[in-house]
Design a protein around this motif. Structure first.
Motif, mmCIF file in Angstrom:
data_model
loop_
_atom_site.group_PDB
_atom_site.id
_atom_site.type_symbol
_atom_site.label_atom_id
_atom_site.label_comp_id
_atom_site.label_asym_id
_atom_site.label_seq_id
_atom_site.Cartn_x
_atom_site.Cartn_y
_atom_site.Cartn_z
ATOM 1 N N ALA A 25 0.831 -1.208 0.000
ATOM 2 C CA ALA A 25 0.000 0.000 0.000
ATOM 3 C C ALA A 25 0.867 1.260 0.000
ATOM 4 C CB ALA A 25 -0.941 -0.007 1.200
ATOM 5 N N SER A 51 -5.919 -0.539 -1.637
ATOM 6 C CA SER A 51 -4.683 -1.067 -1.050
ATOM 7 C C SER A 51 -4.654 -0.815 0.458
ATOM 8 C CB SER A 51 -3.454 -0.463 -1.732
ATOM 9 O OG SER A 51 -3.351 0.922 -1.500
ATOM 10 N N ALA A 85 -7.094 -4.233 -5.924
ATOM 11 C CA ALA A 85 -5.798 -3.572 -6.107
ATOM 12 C C ALA A 85 -5.081 -4.129 -7.329
ATOM 13 C CB ALA A 85 -4.939 -3.726 -4.851
ATOM 14 N N TYR A 110 0.444 -9.039 -3.818
ATOM 15 C CA TYR A 110 -0.978 -9.249 -3.535
ATOM 16 C C TYR A 110 -1.377 -10.711 -3.715
ATOM 17 C CZ TYR A 110 -1.934 -4.457 -2.457
ATOM 18 O OH TYR A 110 -1.940 -3.231 -1.832
#
Length: 130
Positions: A25, A51, A85, A110
């Motif tokens: 993030a 995020s 995201a 991710y």
């Protein structure tokens, strides 16, 4: 699983997947500073929000470990935000706002987060408070 076999985590911040998600993030935030101004209220805002939401929902899930359904629901929200995201990363690449290599790296992070979330959901009883 007996208490002595459980790995001890004091907070959600001790979880490896939380650390990965938080780091990703922050990287997304740094890279999105260079997105065009016209993307401020669309791609830039969306990729930053989802995020960060992965981390926020993980914190909420951690605090809802007394209730299996609530815990799993929040982890499912984390999953959805992490997948979102990844979608926004693809848009950022296609719009040439972020380099392919960096997007692949973040996308892979991710994937790791998603894998960890699925494991937590699948074995949620191991995480619940007694």
């Amino acid at each position: 699983m007996e208490q002595k076999d459980k790995k001890y985590f004091r907070t959600h911040e001790d979880l490896a997947i939380y650390k990965l998600a938080f780091s990703a993030a922050m990287e997304i935030f740094e890279h999105s500073k260079n997105f065009p101004v016209e993307e401020r209220y669309s791609l830039t805002d969306q990729i930053r929000r989802c995020s960060r939401s992965v981390c926020a929902n993980m914190a909420e899930a951690w605090r809802k470990r007394r209730y299996k359904a609530a815990f799993v629901a929040k982890l499912s929200d984390c999953e959805a935000e992490a997948a979102e995201a990844q979608v926004w990363l693809k848009f950022a690449v296609k719009c040439q706002y972020i380099k392919v290599e960096k997007a692949r790296e973040l996308y892979g992070i991710y994937n790791q987060v998603l894998s960890g979330l699925v494991k937590m959901i699948t074995h949620c009883d191991d995480w619940l408070l007694d």
